[in-house]
Design a protein around this motif. Structure first.
Motif, PDB file in Angstrom:
ATOM      1  N   LYS A  92       1.014  -1.135   0.076  1.00 36.33           N
ATOM      2  CA  LYS A  92       0.344  -0.049  -0.121  1.00 36.33           C
ATOM      3  C   LYS A  92       1.448   1.686  -0.314  1.00 36.33           C
ATOM      4  N   ARG A  93       1.852   0.997   0.656  1.00 39.45           N
ATOM      5  CA  ARG A  93       2.816   2.200   1.210  1.00 39.45           C
ATOM      6  C   ARG A  93       3.961   1.872  -0.463  1.00 39.45           C
ATOM      7  N   TRP A  94       4.382   1.894  -1.121  1.00 42.10           N
ATOM      8  CA  TRP A  94       5.523   1.923  -1.719  1.00 42.10           C
ATOM      9  C   TRP A  94       4.550   1.969  -3.192  1.00 42.10           C
ATOM     10  N   SER A  95       3.038   1.422  -3.047  1.00 42.85           N
ATOM     11  CA  SER A  95       2.586   1.687  -4.627  1.00 42.85           C
ATOM     12  C   SER A  95       2.549   3.650  -4.481  1.00 42.85           C
ATOM     13  N   SER A  96       2.056   3.797  -3.553  1.00 34.66           N
ATOM     14  CA  SER A  96       1.403   5.419  -3.577  1.00 34.66           C
ATOM     15  C   SER A  96       2.977   6.011  -3.653  1.00 34.66           C
ATOM     16  N   GLY A  97       3.469   5.541  -3.134  1.00 37.39           N
ATOM     17  CA  GLY A  97       4.622   6.824  -3.565  1.00 37.39           C
ATOM     18  C   GLY A  97       5.185   6.711  -1.962  1.00 37.39           C
ATOM     19  N   ALA A  98       4.715   7.172  -1.290  1.00 40.17           N
ATOM     20  CA  ALA A  98       5.108   6.609   0.495  1.00 40.17           C
ATOM     21  C   ALA A  98       6.433   5.769   1.068  1.00 40.17           C
ATOM     22  N   PRO A  99       7.365   7.120   2.179  1.00 45.34           N
ATOM     23  CA  PRO A  99       8.722   6.829   2.119  1.00 45.34           C
ATOM     24  C   PRO A  99       7.968   5.672   2.822  1.00 45.34           C
ATOM     25  N   ASN A 100       9.233   4.653   3.101  1.00 42.71           N
ATOM     26  CA  ASN A 100       9.110   3.398   3.985  1.00 42.71           C
ATOM     27  C   ASN A 100       9.448   4.467   5.624  1.00 42.71           C
ATOM     28  N   PRO A 101       8.755   4.095   6.669  1.00 44.79           N
ATOM     29  CA  PRO A 101       8.509   4.278   8.250  1.00 44.79           C
ATOM     30  C   PRO A 101      10.240   3.988   8.360  1.00 44.79           C
ATOM     31  N   ILE A 511      23.911  13.321  15.518  1.00 48.12           N
ATOM     32  CA  ILE A 511      23.935  12.389  15.509  1.00 48.12           C
ATOM     33  C   ILE A 511      22.458  11.539  15.373  1.00 48.12           C
ATOM     34  N   PRO A 512      22.586  10.849  14.425  1.00 48.63           N
ATOM     35  CA  PRO A 512      20.805   9.604  14.636  1.00 48.63           C
ATOM     36  C   PRO A 512      20.962   8.673  15.947  1.00 48.63           C
ATOM     37  N   THR A 513      19.889   8.986  17.163  1.00 50.17           N
ATOM     38  CA  THR A 513      19.547   7.544  18.269  1.00 50.17           C
ATOM     39  C   THR A 513      19.276   6.609  16.935  1.00 50.17           C
ATOM     40  N   SER A 514      18.540   6.764  15.930  1.00 49.86           N
ATOM     41  CA  SER A 514      17.364   4.979  15.523  1.00 49.86           C
ATOM     42  C   SER A 514      17.206   6.309  14.400  1.00 49.86           C
ATOM     43  N   ILE A 515      16.392   5.184  13.499  1.00 46.31           N
ATOM     44  CA  ILE A 515      15.496   6.156  12.326  1.00 46.31           C
ATOM     45  C   ILE A 515      14.922   7.295  12.966  1.00 46.31           C
ATOM     46  N   LYS A 516      14.461   7.430  13.672  1.00 43.78           N
ATOM     47  CA  LYS A 516      13.099   8.518  13.969  1.00 43.78           C
ATOM     48  C   LYS A 516      14.301   9.382  14.965  1.00 43.78           C
ATOM     49  N   GLY A 517      14.664   9.194  15.812  1.00 42.31           N
ATOM     50  CA  GLY A 517      16.035   9.888  16.929  1.00 42.31           C
ATOM     51  C   GLY A 517      16.868  10.556  15.732  1.00 42.31           C
ATOM     52  N   ASN A 561      10.590  11.901  16.269  1.00 46.46           N
ATOM     53  CA  ASN A 561       9.640  12.175  15.232  1.00 46.46           C
ATOM     54  C   ASN A 561       9.626  11.454  14.747  1.00 46.46           C
ATOM     55  N   SER A 562       8.236  10.451  14.424  1.00 46.13           N
ATOM     56  CA  SER A 562       7.665   9.582  13.169  1.00 46.13           C
ATOM     57  C   SER A 562       6.232  11.060  12.559  1.00 46.13           C
ATOM     58  N   LEU A 563       5.924  11.856  13.202  1.00 46.72           N
ATOM     59  CA  LEU A 563       4.670  12.741  12.536  1.00 46.72           C
ATOM     60  C   LEU A 563       4.706  12.489  10.697  1.00 46.72           C
ATOM     61  N   ASN A 564       4.054  12.179  10.464  1.00 45.48           N
ATOM     62  CA  ASN A 564       3.743  12.127   9.581  1.00 45.48           C
ATOM     63  C   ASN A 564       3.275  13.298   8.136  1.00 45.48           C
ATOM     64  N   ARG A 565       3.106  14.087   8.715  1.00 46.51           N
ATOM     65  CA  ARG A 565       3.476  15.658   7.829  1.00 46.51           C
ATOM     66  C   ARG A 565       4.139  17.241   8.183  1.00 46.51           C
ATOM     67  N   LYS A 566       5.021  17.667   7.767  1.00 45.71           N
ATOM     68  CA  LYS A 566       5.209  18.881   8.736  1.00 45.71           C
ATOM     69  C   LYS A 566       4.271  20.049   9.332  1.00 45.71           C
ATOM     70  N   LEU A 567       3.167  19.595   8.573  1.00 42.61           N
ATOM     71  CA  LEU A 567       1.549  20.794   8.710  1.00 42.61           C
ATOM     72  C   LEU A 567       0.614  19.430   8.967  1.00 42.61           C
ATOM     73  N   TYR A 568      -0.126  19.906   9.655  1.00 38.17           N
ATOM     74  CA  TYR A 568      -1.973  19.052  10.130  1.00 38.17           C
ATOM     75  C   TYR A 568      -1.455  17.663  10.001  1.00 38.17           C
ATOM     76  N   PRO A 569      -0.282  17.159  10.746  1.00 34.30           N
ATOM     77  CA  PRO A 569      -0.452  14.987  10.659  1.00 34.30           C
ATOM     78  C   PRO A 569      -1.172  15.121  11.702  1.00 34.30           C
ATOM     79  N   ASN A 570      -1.417  13.440  11.126  1.00 34.18           N
ATOM     80  CA  ASN A 570      -2.701  13.067  11.760  1.00 34.18           C
ATOM     81  C   ASN A 570      -2.018  11.145  12.093  1.00 34.18           C
ATOM     82  N   SER A 571      -0.477  10.955  11.969  1.00 31.40           N
ATOM     83  CA  SER A 571      -0.527  10.423  12.139  1.00 31.40           C
ATOM     84  C   SER A 571       1.246  10.263  12.942  1.00 31.40           C
ATOM     85  N   GLY A 572       1.664   8.929  13.315  1.00 30.34           N
ATOM     86  CA  GLY A 572       2.817   9.513  14.378  1.00 30.34           C
ATOM     87  C   GLY A 572       2.857  10.283  15.459  1.00 30.34           C
ATOM     88  N   SER A 573       3.959  10.285  16.034  1.00 30.94           N
ATOM     89  CA  SER A 573       4.404  11.132  17.483  1.00 30.94           C
ATOM     90  C   SER A 573       5.781  11.675  17.444  1.00 30.94           C
TER      91      SER A 573
END
Length: 767
Positions: A92-101, A511-517, A561-573
C-alpha cells in the motif's frame, strides 16, 4: 545379435509411443492475467482457487499488475504468500510512493520549510528534462522487486522458461509503438517494466529500449500465450475493461484513450475460460481493498471450477505443486553480497559508496544493504535506477548494481502561503550538492511577505561513517511585522506597532540515535532588534521604543519524530527534550512616548531553559483519530527593561499555525505547562476535519503596571485556552485549510482563516 537389437529398438519405440500418447492426452494449461491496477489483487484469488481444486498451471502470462502477480507465482511464491504481500502495509505504501518509515531517517530531513514543489536541475539541461517524469517515487518499489525476484531470477539462469512455471510478461516499447514480450533477463526488471504506468512511475530501460506498462498495447496477452506456449486450455483472469470513447470536454478521458490501446478480451470458445469478478474501481494504486478483491475473485473462480474441469483430464494436487515449488526454491542461493558496482565513479564516489554499504565488512546480506540503499536515495547525490543483483557462479555471491548516475547538483524549491489574512508569503530555496568522501550541501532561501521576511544562507556536511554524523551552519535574518499583519483583522490591538528583527549565526552538530531520533548540540551567536510602541495612541511624528539584545547561546536536544506531515499531521509521534543556555546584554532606547525616557545599555542577562514536548496520535478508531499534546517549559529568565521587551524574549506557546502570525501576550511566560487534545475525523485519504484544544497554564503570568513595567501575577491563578476547528485538504503541493480559531486575547477572540500552503518559518534566534 541382430534379433536383440531389433527387440531393444522395438521396446524403445513402444516406450516413446506411450510417452507421446500420454503427452497427447495431458492438456497444458496457461493462465493469463490482465492489467488493471490495484484490482489485479483479484488474480491471487483466482490462483488460490485453481491450486486448491487441483487445476494444473503449466504456463503463466501477465501484463502490468498481472505481470507482478504472475511473476511472483512463476518465481515460486504460493498464492498465500502473494496474498500476504498484496494485503500488506508495504505494498500500500510503495504503490503510492510514500516513504518507508523503517528507513525514513529523521536526522536527514533538516528543518521543515514552506516548500510546495522541488525541481532538480543543472544549467546545461533543457526545461523539459527538469520537469519530473513521474508522480510517484519508485524507490521502495524498485528495492522490493529486486529482493523478491533476485533469487528466482538467478536460479533460472535469467531464463523465464526455467522458473518454477514458464513465464512471460508484456511491456510497451513506445519508441517502436509496440508491445514486446519479455522472456529472459532480470526477472525483477521485466516485471517492473510491465508495471510502469505512464506518468505515475519512472520508465525503465532494458536492452536499450525505454519500456512502459504493457497494458498500453496489450492488456490481456492471451495471444502471447497461444503463440509462445500453444496451450490446450487458457484460463483468463480479467480485472479491467477498455476505456469508453473519449469525451471532447473531458481531457482525462482523452489522455486515457491516447495511452491505452483497446485490448482483445475474447478467448476462443474451444479452449478459453474467462474469470471476470465484479469489482469496484478504486484509485489505480490504492490497494486498501486488496483483501476484498481476492475474496471476490476466489468465489467467482470456484463457480467456474466445474467448467474448467470439464476441459481437462489431468489434475495436479496441491502436494505435488508444493513439492515442485520447494525443489525450485532449493536451487536459490542466499542473497550474500560482496561488491557494489562503482564503474564510472570517481575515487571519492567509490569510497563514499563503500562506506555506506560495507563499512568494515567484505560481505553483507540484503538486509544489511537495505539501509545503505535508502541512505543513497535520501542523500540525493546520485539518481537511483532499478537496482539488480547478479550471481557470480564461482563465488556464489551477488554483485549489486544500483544503476546509479550523478544527480543534478542543483535543486530549487518553491512554496509559501496564500491567506485570507495578511500572512501571505512566498518561499524560494536553492540547494547545491557536492560529493567527495563526505557529502556537502549548500543552501540559501528567502521568504518574503508583508508579515514575514527572511533570508538564510547555510551548509550541511554529512559523513557516511558507520555512526553517521552531520554538521550544520546557518546565517539567518528574520523580520516579523505584527503591525502590518494584525491591523487587518484586529480593531484595537496592543501593542499596535511591533516589529521584530533577528540576525544570528548557528552551528549545529548531530548524530542519529535511531531511525526516528537524533541527538543535536549547537552554538548560536546573534542579535535581536525590536521596535514597538507600548500604547496604541501614536502619530507619524512619534518614534518607537527600541530594544536590542546581543547574545551567545548553546543548546542540547534529543528528538524522536515520526509525524507523517510537517503541518497538520494525523499520525506518528514527537518527543523533544532540550536544554539551552543564553547569555547576553540588553540595550534599551526610549521612544517619544516611553514612560522611562531613559536609555539603558549593557544590561546583562543570563538564563537556562529546559523544555519537554510530547505529541502523539493514537491508533485510528473507524474514521476517528485522537491525539495528545503536552509541553513543559522551565526557565530562570528575568525581566527585560519593560513589559513588552520582556514578553518578546519570553518563551511562547504557538502550536496552532495561526498563532504564529499574531502577537499573543497571554501565551508567553517564563515557566508554563500545556495540555491539549486533538480529534481528527478522516473523511478520505486527503481530507481531515480537525478539532484542536489546548490549555496554557503559566506558573506566574507576566503583567504590567501603569508605567509598563513587568511584574509577576499570582501563581497558577490565570490559565488560557487556545482552540481551532479546521477542514484540511492535502493536495500534492500542500494543504488547503479553512479554520475557525479561538485565542484568549483582549481583542477579537474568534476569527476565520483560509490558507493555501504552509505557515512555516525559518528557525528563530533564541532556543
Amino acid at each position: 545379435m541382430n534379433l536383440l537389437h531389433f527387440r531393444l529398438s522395438l521396446i524403445i519405440s513402444l516406450l516413446i509411443f506411450v510417452i507421446n500418447m500420454n503427452d497427447a492426452f495431458c492438456q497444458k494449461v496457461a493462465v493469463v492475467l490482465s492489467g488493471g491496477g490495484s484490482r489485479g489483487a483479484a488474480h491471487v484469488g483466482v490462483l488460490k482457487a485453481l491450486e486448491e481444486n487441483n487445476i494444473p498451471i503449466d504456463y503463466i502470462i501477465g501484463t502490468s499488475i498481472g505481470a507482478f502477480v504472475g511473476g511472483l507465482y512463476a518465481a515460486g511464491y504460493s498464492p498465500e504468500e502473494i496474498e500476504k504481500l498484496l494485503t500488506s502495509a508495504e505494498v500500500k505504501r510503495w504503490s503510492s510512493g510514500a516513504p518507508n518509515p523503517n528507513y525514513n531517517y529523521f536526522y536527514k530531513k533538516g528543518d521543515p520549510n514552506a516548500s510546495w514543489i522541488t525541481l532538480d536541475f543543472d544549467f546545461n539541461k533543457s526545461l523539459s528534462k527538469i520537469l519530473p517524469s513521474n508522480l510517484v517515487s519508485t524507490t521502495e518499489m524498485d528495492f522490493t522487486l529486486m529482493s523478491l525476484f533476485a533469487g528466482p531470477s538467478a536460479a533460472s539462469g535469467q531464463n523465464f522458461d526455467s522458473l518454477f512455471i514458464p513465464f512471460r510478461c508484456v511491456a510497451a516499447d513506445i519508441d517502436a509503438s509496440q508491445a514486446i514480450t519479455l522472456a529472459t533477463g532480470d526477472l525483477g526488471k521485466a516485471v517492473r517494466a510491465s508495471l510502469t504506468f505512464p506518468l505515475f512511475f519512472k520508465p525503465l530501460r532494458i536492452d536499450g529500449r525505454l519500456l512502459f506498462d504493457g497494458g498500453m498495447y496489450n492488456n490481456f496477452p492471451h495471444d502471447v500465450a497461444n503463440e509462445v506456449f500453444k496451450p490446450d486450455v487458457i484460463i483468463g483472469s480479467k480485472v479491467s475493461k477498455n476505456y469508453p470513447s473519449p469525451d471532447p470536454d473531458d481531457v482525462v478521458s482523452q489522455i486515457q484513450k491516447m495511452l491505452m490501446t483497446d485490448a482483445d478480451f475474447n478467448l476462443s470458445v474451444e479452449n478459453g475460460i474467462i474469470i471476470e469478478p465484479d469489482l469496484v474501481k478504486p484509485n489505480l494504486t490504492d490497494f486498501s481493498l486488496a483483501e476484498e478483491f481476492i475474496s471476490i475473485a476466489y468465489q467467482e473462480t470456484l463457480q467456474k471450477i466445474p467448467e474448467i474441469k470439464a476441459k481437462i483430464s489431468n489434475f495436479r494436487t496441491p502436494e505435488e505443486v508444493n513439492e515442485n515449488r520447494n525443489k525450485f526454491k532449493d536451487r536459490m542461493q542466499p542473497l550474500f553480497i560482496d561488491s557494489v558496482n562503482t564503474v564510472n565513479k570517481t575515487k571519492n564516489e567509490a569510497v563514499y559508496l563503500n562506506k555506506i554499504f560495507f563499512h568494515q565488512y567484505q560481505t553483507v546480506t540484503l538486509k544489511d544493504v537495505e539501509p545503505g540503499y535508502y541512505n543513497v536515495a535520501t542523500d540525493r547525490y546520485f539518481e537511483l535506477g532499478m537496482p539488480s543483483l547478479t550471481l557470480d557462479r564461482k563465488s556464489q555471491k551477488y554483485f549489486l548494481d544500483l544503476d546509479l548516475k550523478k544527480a543534478d547538483r542543483f535543486n530549487i524549491l518553491f512554496g509559501g502561503n496564500l491567506s485570507s489574512r495578511l500572512a501571505n508569503m512566498a518561499f524560494v530555496e536553492l540547494n547545491y550538492k557536492y560529493l567527495f568522501t563526505q557529502g556537502l550541501k549548500l543552501k540559501t532561501n528567502v521568504y518574503f511577505g508583508r508579515f514575514y521576511t527572511s533570508f538564510l544562507l547555510g551548509f550541511r556536511l554529512e559523513s557516511p561513517s558507520k555512526t553517521p554524523f552531520y554538521l550544520d551552519g546557518n546565517l539567518v535574518y528574520n523580520h516579523f511585522n505584527y503591525f502590518k499583519s494584525d491591523n487587518h483583522f484586529f480593531g484595537d490591538v496592543t501593542p499596535s506597532y511591533l516589529i521584530e528583527n533577528e540576525n544570528f549565526a548557528r552551528v549545529t552538530g548531530g548524530i542519529p540515535t535511531s531511525i526516528k531520533g537524533k541527538l543535536e548540540a549547537g552554538i548560536t551567536v546573534g542579535s535581536l532588534d525590536d521596535n514597538y510602541y507600548q500604547t496604541n495612541q501614536f502619530s507619524r511624528e512619534d518614534t518607537a521604543d527600541v530594544t536590542k539584545f546581543r547574545f551567545t547561546g548553546g543548546g542540547l536536544s534529543w528528538e524522536l519524530n515520526s509525524l507523517n506531515r510537517k503541518l497538520y499531521p494525523n499520525s506518528g509521534s514527537r518527543f523533544v527534550m532540550e536544554g539551552s543556555l543564553v547569555s547576553g546584554r540588553e540595550s534599551f532606547y526610549s521612544g517619544s512616548l516611553s514612560t522611562e525616557q531613559i536609555d539603558n545599555e549593557d544590561i546583562k542577562h543570563d538564563w537556562v531553559r529546559l523544555r519537554i514536548v510530547w505529541e502523539n496520535y493514537f491508533k485510528r478508531i473507524g474514521r476517528l483519530k485522537l491525539g495528545f499534546y503536552g509541553e513543559l517549559s522551565l526557565s530562570n529568565q528575568e525581566f527585560f527593561t519593560n513589559y513588552t521587551s520582556s514578553l518578546l524574549v519570553a518563551p511562547a506557546f504557538l502550536q496552532i499555525p495561526e498563532s504564529k502570525t499574531t502577537f499573543l501576550p497571554n501565551y508567553r511566560a517564563h515557566n508554563y505547562g500545556v495540555g491539549g487534545l486533538t480529534a481528527i475525523l478522516i473523511l478520505s485519504r486527503n481530507v481531515d476535519v480537525r478539532l484542536e484544544n489546548y490549555l496554557f497554564q503559566p506558573y506566574q503570568q507576566i503583567l504590567r503596571d501603569a508605567d509598563n513595567q513587568p511584574f509577576y501575577g499570582e501563581k497558577f491563578v490565570k490559565r488560557y485556552y487556545m482552540g481551532s476547528a479546521a477542514v484540511v485538504y492535502q493536495t500534492f503541493l500542500g494543504p488547503i485549510s479553512f479554520s475557525v480559531n479561538y485565542f484568549d486575547n483582549p481583542e477579537n477572540k474568534v476569527f476565520f482563516a483560509l490558507n493555501i500552503g504552509y505557515l512555516i518559518f525559518n528557525k528563530r534566534a533564541l532556543y
